[in-house]
Design a protein around this motif. Structure first.
Motif, PDB file in Angstrom:
ATOM      1  N   LEU A 107       0.842  -1.203   0.034  1.00 30.80           N
ATOM      2  CA  LEU A 107      -0.124  -0.024   0.053  1.00 30.80           C
ATOM      3  C   LEU A 107       0.817   1.341   0.039  1.00 30.80           C
ATOM      4  O   LEU A 107       0.658   2.091  -0.624  1.00 30.80           O
ATOM      5  CB  LEU A 107      -0.877   0.029   1.314  1.00 30.80           C
ATOM      6  N   ALA A 108       1.868   1.159   0.826  1.00 29.50           N
ATOM      7  CA  ALA A 108       2.739   2.444   0.842  1.00 29.50           C
ATOM      8  C   ALA A 108       3.338   2.655  -0.518  1.00 29.50           C
ATOM      9  O   ALA A 108       3.295   3.930  -0.907  1.00 29.50           O
ATOM     10  CB  ALA A 108       4.009   2.150   1.863  1.00 29.50           C
ATOM     11  N   TYR A 111       0.830   4.360  -2.763  1.00 29.77           N
ATOM     12  CA  TYR A 111       0.576   5.398  -2.470  1.00 29.77           C
ATOM     13  C   TYR A 111       1.693   6.467  -2.501  1.00 29.77           C
ATOM     14  O   TYR A 111       2.057   7.515  -2.044  1.00 29.77           O
ATOM     15  CB  TYR A 111      -0.099   5.861  -1.332  1.00 29.77           C
ATOM     16  N   ASN A 112       2.721   6.027  -3.333  1.00 31.48           N
ATOM     17  CA  ASN A 112       3.907   6.468  -3.992  1.00 31.48           C
ATOM     18  C   ASN A 112       4.872   7.181  -2.882  1.00 31.48           C
ATOM     19  O   ASN A 112       5.105   8.314  -2.900  1.00 31.48           O
ATOM     20  CB  ASN A 112       3.456   7.901  -4.869  1.00 31.48           C
ATOM     21  N   VAL A 113       5.066   6.276  -2.050  1.00 31.66           N
ATOM     22  CA  VAL A 113       6.006   6.847  -0.739  1.00 31.66           C
ATOM     23  C   VAL A 113       7.213   7.098  -1.517  1.00 31.66           C
ATOM     24  O   VAL A 113       7.782   6.270  -2.380  1.00 31.66           O
ATOM     25  CB  VAL A 113       6.063   5.859   0.566  1.00 31.66           C
ATOM     26  N   PRO A 114       7.813   8.312  -1.120  1.00 33.37           N
ATOM     27  CA  PRO A 114       9.195   8.581  -1.544  1.00 33.37           C
ATOM     28  C   PRO A 114      10.275   7.522  -1.460  1.00 33.37           C
ATOM     29  O   PRO A 114      10.254   7.032  -0.014  1.00 33.37           O
ATOM     30  CB  PRO A 114       9.814  10.050  -1.213  1.00 33.37           C
ATOM     31  N   GLU A 115      11.166   7.209  -2.097  1.00 33.40           N
ATOM     32  CA  GLU A 115      12.301   6.125  -1.885  1.00 33.40           C
ATOM     33  C   GLU A 115      13.226   6.215  -0.594  1.00 33.40           C
ATOM     34  O   GLU A 115      13.384   5.463   0.297  1.00 33.40           O
ATOM     35  CB  GLU A 115      13.328   6.197  -2.842  1.00 33.40           C
ATOM     36  N   ASP A 116      13.387   7.496  -0.029  1.00 34.88           N
ATOM     37  CA  ASP A 116      13.937   8.008   0.899  1.00 34.88           C
ATOM     38  C   ASP A 116      13.292   7.919   2.236  1.00 34.88           C
ATOM     39  O   ASP A 116      13.855   8.271   3.316  1.00 34.88           O
ATOM     40  CB  ASP A 116      14.954   9.104   0.703  1.00 34.88           C
ATOM     41  N   CYS A 117      12.115   7.487   2.225  1.00 38.30           N
ATOM     42  CA  CYS A 117      11.324   7.625   3.340  1.00 38.30           C
ATOM     43  C   CYS A 117      11.249   6.052   3.986  1.00 38.30           C
ATOM     44  O   CYS A 117      10.970   5.068   3.316  1.00 38.30           O
ATOM     45  CB  CYS A 117       9.833   8.007   3.194  1.00 38.30           C
ATOM     46  N   ASN A 118      11.292   6.177   5.521  1.00 36.17           N
ATOM     47  CA  ASN A 118      10.885   4.695   6.232  1.00 36.17           C
ATOM     48  C   ASN A 118       9.723   4.677   6.678  1.00 36.17           C
ATOM     49  O   ASN A 118       9.170   4.969   7.825  1.00 36.17           O
ATOM     50  CB  ASN A 118      11.735   4.941   7.407  1.00 36.17           C
ATOM     51  N   PHE A 119       8.863   4.320   5.509  1.00 35.18           N
ATOM     52  CA  PHE A 119       7.212   4.352   5.985  1.00 35.18           C
ATOM     53  C   PHE A 119       6.925   3.140   7.088  1.00 35.18           C
ATOM     54  O   PHE A 119       7.811   2.217   7.126  1.00 35.18           O
ATOM     55  CB  PHE A 119       6.350   4.129   4.602  1.00 35.18           C
ATOM     56  N   ILE A 120       5.933   3.407   7.762  1.00 33.77           N
ATOM     57  CA  ILE A 120       5.444   2.278   8.698  1.00 33.77           C
ATOM     58  C   ILE A 120       3.973   2.453   8.475  1.00 33.77           C
ATOM     59  O   ILE A 120       3.401   3.276   8.107  1.00 33.77           O
ATOM     60  CB  ILE A 120       5.859   2.458   9.992  1.00 33.77           C
ATOM     61  N   GLY A 121       3.345   1.203   9.110  1.00 33.68           N
ATOM     62  CA  GLY A 121       1.989   1.326   9.037  1.00 33.68           C
ATOM     63  C   GLY A 121       1.389   0.121   9.837  1.00 33.68           C
ATOM     64  O   GLY A 121       2.244  -0.977  10.120  1.00 33.68           O
ATOM     65  N   THR A 122       0.120  -0.128   9.572  1.00 31.03           N
ATOM     66  CA  THR A 122      -0.621  -1.161  10.544  1.00 31.03           C
ATOM     67  C   THR A 122      -1.803  -1.420   9.891  1.00 31.03           C
ATOM     68  O   THR A 122      -2.506  -0.649   9.278  1.00 31.03           O
ATOM     69  CB  THR A 122      -0.628  -0.847  12.221  1.00 31.03           C
TER      70      THR A 122
END
Ligand SMILES: Cc1ncc(COP(=O)(O)O)c(C=O)c1O
Length: 465
Positions: A107-108, A111-122
């Motif tokens: 999903l991240a 939703y086009n999360v930038p490469e340099d971001c450490n996305f998290i989710g639940t």
């Protein structure tokens, strides 16, 4: 439910269920409001409840709910195989958690999360829980940043349009945040920077926007709000996040309008929720919350619970929950892929447009959302018919024929507008659209007789076809 509580107090203990299949299974009446002394055979319990549930509406004719009413048999199998797994027992069921995290990753990236971001989710129980968690996290970040600067932290607020779902009002109350709701206007049902500007200040913990509103299925002007907040950051130093409530749109727009910018491509969009049980095509209840970067979720909010042999980080309102719907979401993502979701959503939009055109052709209705970007139709009755019948009459009459089409008034400032909303889901075919129009035609015939439909006397003309 609260309303049940009131009823329950009034119920007489002696009241019993009717003796269905009496001679076969039940020699004694079954008490309804106290636990029976003795049990009954499984077939009997099943029959009793199954038959009572026949009084519920038919999910296939439920055009009110956004929630998925049909899944493939293989998904049903997977669900029933995993009903006994508590998701929170991830020391016992580590693979289930790994699968959840795969979905968060998918999903991240969707939703086009930038490469340099450490996305998290639940995963969550639905969008409501996800929105509450997101706004809590933004409240924490706002407070920490102001504390560091020795600024007042007593008056946090959120800014949203009146087009939001009730959960936003709930969370403002539950989490003690001032609700700054930008009113709707007749004919204009979405939020933009122009309207929001005067509500935003240094105490704004987040601006909430909607990708597919509950009322009309329209989309707030997210990029325009993002530009405004970027300027504010530059000029005032206020770094105000946007939370996108993509409950419905999060599984629609990425497939139908991939170049439309609403997601993590926008600098101030820091968190997004989506309901897996809406256009994620999973039964209730599963939702998802994704943060663009872990830095937007203060570690203070993540509880590390030492439980059942391992330390479990949890960021949820509830502790225990089922695993089945999380696995069912993964099933859909694998089974359908991008292409599969695209085809289903495209098909839904075609049927939505088909039905929308037919409804307009009756000459009775006007679309509130003429550009149908989500499979949701919101219609109101044209002025000239409003003396003869209301959307509430139409909704009641459709219900008599089995269709569940809700009627309601719009929120603050537009509450004089009453609408019918139709949500098109995967089980709704073109043939069903025709059947719905046939039933509407039968209803309209009655009204036509009442109105005395004569062109020459300037009476409004219902088009029956
Ligand atoms: C825009 C929007 N946000 C939030 C919600 C609440 O979602 P859930 O039912 O998944 O908690 C809904 C439900 O219809 C919705 O339409």
């Amino acid at each position: 439910m609260l309303s049940n509580k009131v009823n329950i107090e009034k119920l007489k203990q002696s009241e019993t269920s009717t003796l269905t299949y009496g001679s076969r299974y039940f020699s004694e009446p079954i008490p309804k409001y106290e636990m029976p002394k003795e049990g009954m055979p499984p077939q009997a319990a099943y029959r009793l409840i199954h038959d009572e549930l026949n009084l519920d509406g038919n999910p296939n004719l439920n055009l009110a709910s956004f929630v998925t009413t049909w899944m493939e048999p293989e998904a049903d199998l997977l669900i029933s195989e995993n009903n006994g797994k508590n998701f929170v027992d991830n020391d016992e069921y580590p693979q289930t958690e790994i699968i959840q995290n795969r979905v968060v990753n998918m999903l991240a990236r969707l939703y086009n999360v930038p490469e340099d971001c450490n996305f998290i989710g639940t995963s969550t129980i639905g969008s409501s829980e996800a929105i509450m968690l997101a706004i809590l996290a933004h409240k924490w970040s706002w407070r920490k940043s102001r504390e560091q600067k020795n600024l007042d932290i007593s008056r946090p607020n959120i800014v949203i349009g009146a087009d939001v779902h009730v959960v936003w009002k709930k969370l403002a109350k539950y989490f003690d945040v001032e609700l700054r709701m930008v009113p709707m206007e007749d004919g204009d049902y979405i939020l933009n920077a122009n309207k929001a500007e005067k509500y935003i200040d240094e105490n704004t913990i987040a601006v909430g926007v909607v990708l597919g509103t509950t009322f009309t299925g329209q989309i707030d002007e997210i990029e325009n709000l993002n530009d405004f907040l970027e300027n504010l950051k530059e000029n005032e130093g206020w770094d105000i996040p946007i939370h996108v409530d993509a409950a419905s749109g999060g599984f629609v727009i990425p497939f139908t309008e991939p170049n439309f910018k609403w997601d993590f491509r926008l600098s101030q969009v820091r968190s997004i929720n989506v309901s897996g049980h809406k256009y994620g095509l999973v039964y209730p209840g599963v939702g998802w919350l994704i943060f663009k970067d872990e830095k937007y979720l203060d570690d203070d909010l993540v509880f590390h619970v030492n439980y059942l042999g391992g330390v479990i980080p949890t960021f949820n309102l509830n502790f225990s929950k089922g695993s089945s719907m999380i696995l069912a979401q993964y099933y859909n993502l694998l089974r359908l892929g991008y292409e599969g979701y695209f085809k289903i959503i495209k098909n839904l939009l075609e049927i939505t447009n088909y039905l929308g055109d037919l409804l307009v052709k009756t000459n009775v209705f006007e679309l509130l959302n003429p550009k149908l970007r989500l499979p949701i139709i919101a219609i109101k009755i044209k002025k000239e018919f409003q003396d003869f019948f209301t959307v509430f009459d139409i909704s009641d009459k459709l219900r008599e024929k089995g269709w569940l089409v809700p009627a309601y008034t719009l929120p603050e400032n537009a509450e004089n507008i009453a609408v019918l909303r139709i949500v098109i889901k995967e089980n709704f075919s073109r043939e069903m659209a025709d059947l719905l129009i046939n039933d509407l035609n039968i209803i309209f015939k009655e009204y036509k007789d009442k109105i005395g439909n004569k062109k020459e006397s300037n009476k409004p003309l219902i088009n029956i076809f």
